[in-house]
Design a protein around this motif. Structure first.
Motif, PDB file in Angstrom:
ATOM      1  N   SER A   1       0.879  -1.407   0.047  1.00 50.12           N
ATOM      2  CA  SER A   1      -0.177  -0.034   0.060  1.00 50.12           C
ATOM      3  C   SER A   1       0.914   1.404  -0.053  1.00 50.12           C
ATOM      4  N   TRP A   2       1.806   1.303   0.606  1.00 50.03           N
ATOM      5  CA  TRP A   2       2.702   2.482   0.935  1.00 50.03           C
ATOM      6  C   TRP A   2       3.426   2.918  -0.377  1.00 50.03           C
TER       7      TRP A   2
ATOM      8  N   GLY B   1       3.312  11.667   7.639  1.00 50.46           N
ATOM      9  CA  GLY B   1       4.355  11.867   6.836  1.00 50.46           C
ATOM     10  C   GLY B   1       3.918  11.503   5.331  1.00 50.46           C
ATOM     11  N   LEU B   2       3.198  10.521   5.247  1.00 49.25           N
ATOM     12  CA  LEU B   2       2.756   9.811   3.933  1.00 49.25           C
ATOM     13  C   LEU B   2       1.667  11.012   3.497  1.00 49.25           C
TER      14      LEU B   2
ATOM     15  N   MET C   1      -5.884   7.321  -1.122  1.00 46.24           N
ATOM     16  CA  MET C   1      -5.182   6.049  -0.435  1.00 46.24           C
ATOM     17  C   MET C   1      -4.460   6.544   1.030  1.00 46.24           C
ATOM     18  N   ALA C   2      -3.696   7.709   0.666  1.00 45.18           N
ATOM     19  CA  ALA C   2      -2.845   8.034   1.789  1.00 45.18           C
ATOM     20  C   ALA C   2      -3.738   8.524   2.872  1.00 45.18           C
TER      21      ALA C   2
ATOM     22  N   ALA D   1       4.124   5.480  -5.680  1.00 47.16           N
ATOM     23  CA  ALA D   1       4.270   5.507  -7.053  1.00 47.16           C
ATOM     24  C   ALA D   1       3.198   6.460  -7.703  1.00 47.16           C
ATOM     25  N   LEU D   2       1.948   6.231  -7.167  1.00 49.33           N
ATOM     26  CA  LEU D   2       0.815   6.925  -7.691  1.00 49.33           C
ATOM     27  C   LEU D   2       1.107   8.582  -7.602  1.00 49.33           C
ATOM     28  N   ALA D   3       1.535   9.103  -6.538  1.00 50.32           N
ATOM     29  CA  ALA D   3       1.860  10.438  -6.174  1.00 50.32           C
ATOM     30  C   ALA D   3       2.955  10.686  -7.222  1.00 50.32           C
ATOM     31  N   ALA D   4       3.919  10.196  -7.625  1.00 49.75           N
ATOM     32  CA  ALA D   4       5.041  10.486  -8.379  1.00 49.75           C
ATOM     33  C   ALA D   4       4.550  10.550  -9.843  1.00 49.75           C
TER      34      ALA D   4
END
Length: 1005
Positions: free
Chosen positions: A817-818, A858-859, A850-851, A823-826
């Motif tokens: 998940s993390w 932090g995430l 998801m975050a 990856a999605l954020a990037a």
């Protein structure tokens, strides 16, 4: 004969008033009249007369009092029943009954739009009011509660009467009364709405709008604002809505007590009902399809209040809605008797419990009835058996139960009542049910209070410390009579000893927080008490594996009939009994004790002297977990607080090697929200001569380098030496996976310095090592970092391929998940740079969703940085501003410098057109931060080229001299000062965006 209790007791006979000169006679008669037609226990009558300290001869004196009353009123007026008396005057008229019946009839007329009849009935009911009700029993607790209920009913009836008078066009005649009513109680919003509507109908539009201004000022004094209905009415008046001219129906409905006729036998609310909008909608839907709906939750979670609100508005119960509180009941056989009395079933002459149940079911069978059974937890067997019997024999009956555990009846739907909502992360002050409740109850305790913005921050702290538990918040709010909110927040380390001043009229187990906890704890078998106590050792959330190890199998040491249960079964029982809260995210469950409950469990753990056992189990579990260091997996563990507690105890015990392992398990927390604290711990542990395990020393050296990179003015040569030592240790151990871990850390170090070729070389080596060791997720993290190397080299295509490869692995791995969020954020800003704007927006929002579900500060900060960057590249300043506002709040909670420079640069792009000087200042501040942490490439991000273009545009706009001035100011300005100014600029930008016509804008909250 007429019995008047709306005021001092007055008995009117055929020949005038009957004078009952003795106080005790008036008290007993008042209690009997109010209790009719139910049996009133002798103990209750004695309590009404003498309070908590009756004389030894109390029963005999009571008999004499009843005898004298019979002589005055008639021998048949009071009957003796087992354990008490019942008032059965057949021809008597009781004013409070007439009062309630007239109000009920008026509400029926109002529901049918028969406003003239409603106005007349309300007027007749109010004419019965003679002053404070039940004046002769003002010292009796239940009497005070009844008096308060009647006074609230009277207040509501006055408002509903005014609504009816306005509806029939007699608004002018009642303007003076409405002015008096808003003066008497300016915080009752409905009165202001009625006054405004009456003024508008009297052709005084300006005065009507001024009434709303007065209302808003009164509410603002206590930190509140007008509700949506009042605002809608204000809008309608401001545009002269012709619909308001209709006399057919008032704009303001029958209010919170519009429950139809008196068949809804529910206790009236004595205080405002706060929030719970989502719960009300969900419960309303459930009660429409459930025969038995059980509301469970921790003690003090507000189950009763919510159940009454649901019952008052539910469509179920066309033939009756009845409420039964089981707290006073001690015998199982009395449950059916209490319910039968509540619904009006005569049980005189019935000689067995079965006969009572039969009579009750016979009465309910043909009727559409809603039964509210409150506080079932101390008689769960009796409540379950009676509920099952009623449901089986009465097809139109619905039961709404409250309990701290499910009843376990077939067909039961269980609804867990959670604590009140708290402000979202990053919001010091925000709209939340918990904060609203505190403010309302605090201003009720001290109407002169006016909370400043700093005090509101303390209120948010109080609500968070109390985990949104309504009972605890109300008890804390009551303390404002003697303490400030800052002092209240500081006192909550011992909330059990502090929150002890509850209302005297409520049930004993809700008068103090300790009493509420004692009530739940006292219902547990000894084996479950032991498990509950041991869970107090967890400082934060925990998973099932940790709980099972810490609780362990427990043998019974009492008389509960248990032998030995393992941790799984004990956890299931404690969850069922609402002592352990379950939080599910990403398909996994985690558990915790609400903070007030955890403090109680700690007290009980110390009381039975079991702290040492629980601590030893906790430390052993987490030390073993840390020693099983699974490549990079521990970077994303959510057990930071437990590892921290175990580490501190290991250090105190002199076990430095264990402390080092436990420190490494906290690397994600150190990196994201506490860099300097992590550096202090690792330096202390690494320099201790007792740290003798090579493997953990190698990992700790890498971890220290990662932390030092985030600190200002780090020594690059020192960091390289630490990495060289770590790789030498791993090489001697010949561990492929360990060497891969250290190479991964080396790649981060080299990339931060701008050495992309060296970073790629060691990262590829790390990836191969992880693949050979079977660490698929760690290999996928290497793909993620390879993507960032490509970003640094401005190779959008290669970067996208690397992140997509990492994403594919993360999606199929159970612990992915993390990495999936990373990856999605990037990928989101890269999609925009590739020209696919819609896909970029979609991916950014998926990452944020998801975050938020993973609930890590932090995430979430990282994801907000990438989302804001994506929106800025798209040119959507509204969405970028909203994301930056949330991000700015998060950054204030973090000790780490991560994401601060990125935040300043993205904000500079967003504010460039409106605030060129401050945009330049923010770029200077970001540049200073990157210099301090040796980021030679000026930050690795998809928007780096746009940041450089923004700087050039700003230099052209301001001119070289002005640009240099503001840039230099930014480099010298403290971080906190920049954040303060940034918040102000973003808030103004958001307000400006929201005021743009014909557009729907996001909100930062």
């Amino acid at each position: 004969m007429e019995y008047r209790v709306l005021g001092p007791l007055d008995v009117i006979g055929p020949h005038g008033s009957l004078r009952l000169s003795r106080r005790n006679e008036r008290v007993v008669l008042t209690v009997l009249v109010m209790g009719a037609p139910r049996v009133v226990r002798a103990e209750l009558l004695c309590e009404a007369i003498w309070g908590d300290d009756p004389p030894r001869s109390a029963r005999k004196v009571l008999q004499n009092i009843v005898s004298r009353l019979r002589k005055s009123l008639g021998a048949d007026s009071i009957e003796s029943r087992s354990g008490g008396y019942v008032f059965v005057e057949p021809d008597g008229v009781i004013d409070v009954v007439g009062f309630e019946q007239l109000i009920a009839a008026a509400r029926v007329h109002a529901a049918r739009d028969e406003w003239l009849e409603a106005a007349n009935d309300f007027g007749s009911a109010l004419a019965l009011w003679r002053g404070p009700p039940l004046a002769d029993v003002c010292e009796w607790q239940s009497g005070r509660a009844q008096a308060t209920r009647l006074e609230e009913l009277w207040r509501c009836a006055r408002e509903e009467h005014m609504a009816a008078e306005v509806a029939v066009g007699r608004h002018h005649d009642w303007l003076a009364e409405l002015e008096l009513m808003v003066t008497e109680e300016p915080l009752r919003e409905r009165r202001w709405s009625l006054l405004a509507q009456a003024l508008f109908l009297d052709d005084r539009q300006a005065d009507a709008l001024r009434a709303f201004q007065r209302a808003r000022a009164a509410l603002n004094d206590v930190g509140l604002d007008l509700g949506p209905e009042a605002c809608e009415l204000e809008r309608a008046i401001s545009i002269r809505d012709l619909a308001l001219r209709s006399r057919a129906k008032p704009m303001i409905g029958a209010g919170p007590h519009d429950a139809g006729p008196m068949r809804r036998q529910l206790p009236l609310r004595l205080t405002s009902f706060v929030g719970r909008r989502t719960e009300l909608v969900e419960l309303d839907a459930l009660i429409g399809r459930a025969r038995l709906l059980t509301m469970t939750g921790a003690g003090g979670a507000g189950k009763t209040t919510l159940a009454l609100a649901v019952a008052a508005s539910a469509d179920a119960g066309a033939d009756g809605v009845y409420f039964v509180d089981l707290v006073p009941i001690t015998e199982e056989a009395e449950v059916a008797i209490a319910l039968a009395s509540a619904v009006g079933v005569r049980i005189a002459g019935l000689d067995s419990s079965n006969a009572v149940v039969d009579a009750l079911c016979e009465h309910l069978a043909p009727r559409d009835v809603l039964l509210v059974l409150d506080n079932c937890e101390h008689l769960p067997g009796a409540a379950a058996r009676l509920s099952h019997e009623i449901l089986a024999r009465c097809p139109r009956t619905t039961i709404l139960a409250t309990s701290r555990q499910p009843l376990g009846v077939p067909g039961e739907i269980v609804y867990v009542v959670a604590p009140l909502s708290l402000p979202a992360r990053g919001e010091e002050i925000g709209s939340s049910d918990a904060v609203t409740l505190f403010c309302e109850r605090a201003t009720a305790a001290n109407p002169h209070l006016r909370f400043t913005s700093d005090e509101m921050k303390s209120i948010v702290t109080i609500c968070r410390r109390l985990d949104g538990l309504p009972l605890a918040i109300e008890l804390a709010a009551a303390r404002v009579r003697m303490l400030g909110v800052v002092e209240i927040a500081a006192a909550l380390d011992d909330c059990l000893g502090f929150l002890t001043d509850g209302p005297r009229t409520v049930a004993a187990h809700h008068r103090t927080l300790r009493a509420a906890m004692d009530w739940s704890y006292g219902l547990l078998p000894s084996i479950e008490r032991a498990a509950f106590r041991r869970l107090a050792i967890f400082p934060d959330t925990f998973d099932l594996a940790a709980a099972r190890f810490v609780v362990g199998p427990i043998g019974d040491d009492g008389d509960d009939g248990e032998t030995c249960l393992d941790g799984f079964e004990l956890m299931a029982r404690l969850v069922d009994k609402s002592l352990v809260v379950v939080h599910q995210a990403d398909g996994r469950a985690r558990y915790r004790l609400l903070e007030p409950i955890r403090q109680y469990a700690q007290h009980m753990l110390a009381e039975v002297d079991d702290t040492e056992t629980a601590t030893a189990r906790h430390d052993r579990y987490f030390t073993d977990q840390a020693r099983a260091y699974k490549a990079l997996a521990l970077k994303v563990r959510p057990d930071q607080a437990s590892y921290r507690a175990a580490m501190e105890r290991a250090w105190d015990a002199g076990d430095v090697n264990a402390a080092l392992w436990l420190a490494m398990a906290q690397m994600s927390g150190f990196l994201w929200v506490g860099t300097s604290a992590g550096v202090r711990w690792l330096e202390r542990l690494l320099t201790d001569p007792r740290s003798t395990e090579p493997r953990v020393r190698a990992f700790a050296l890498c971890g220290l380098v990662s932390l030092l990179r985030d600190l200002p003015n780090g020594d690059v040569d020192q960091q390289r030496q630490l990495l060289d030592e770590a790789i030498a240790i791993a090489t001697r151990a010949a561990s492929v996976t360990d060497i891969a871990i250290i190479n991964f850390c080396r790649s981060e170090f080299e990339l931060g310095l701008g050495n992309t070729a060296e970073a790629r070389e060691v990262l590829i080596a790390a990836r191969h090592g992880f693949e050979r060791g079977g660490a698929a997720m760690s290999a996928a993290w290497c793909d993620d970092h390879l993507g960032w190397i490509a970003v640094a080299e401005i190779d959008v295509r290669d970067a996208t391929e690397c992140f997509e490869r990492a994403l594919r692995t993360a999606e199929r791995e159970p612990d992915g998940s993390w990495l999936e969020v990373h990856a999605l954020a990037a990928l989101a800003p890269l999609a925009v740079l590739s020209g696919d704007i819609d896909h970029g927006r979609h991916v950014a929002e998926a990452a944020l969703t998801m975050a938020a579900r993973l609930d890590d500060l932090g995430l979430l900060s990282m994801t907000l940085v990438r989302a804001a960057e994506t929106y800025a590249l798209i040119g959507d300043t509204a969405w970028a501003t909203a994301a930056l506002l949330r991000l700015e709040g998060n950054i204030r909670e973090q000790a780490s410098q991560r994401w601060v420079a990125d935040t300043f640069e993205t904000a500079a792009i967003v504010l460039e057109g409106a605030q060129p000087e401050w945009s330049t200042t923010l770029l200077g501040a970001a540049d200073a931060l990157r210099d301090a942490t040796n980021e030679q490439l000026g930050g690795i991000r998809a928007a780096t080229s746009e940041v450089h273009r923004c700087a050039r545009r700003l230099a052209d706009t301001l001119g070289p001299a002005s640009f240099k001035l503001h840039w230099t100011r930014g480099r010298r300005q403290p971080r906190v000062s920049c954040l303060d100014q940034l918040r102000d600029l973003l808030s103004r930008a958001e307000s400006a965006e929201q005021q743009r016509p014909n557009s729907v804008r996001p909100t930062s909250r």
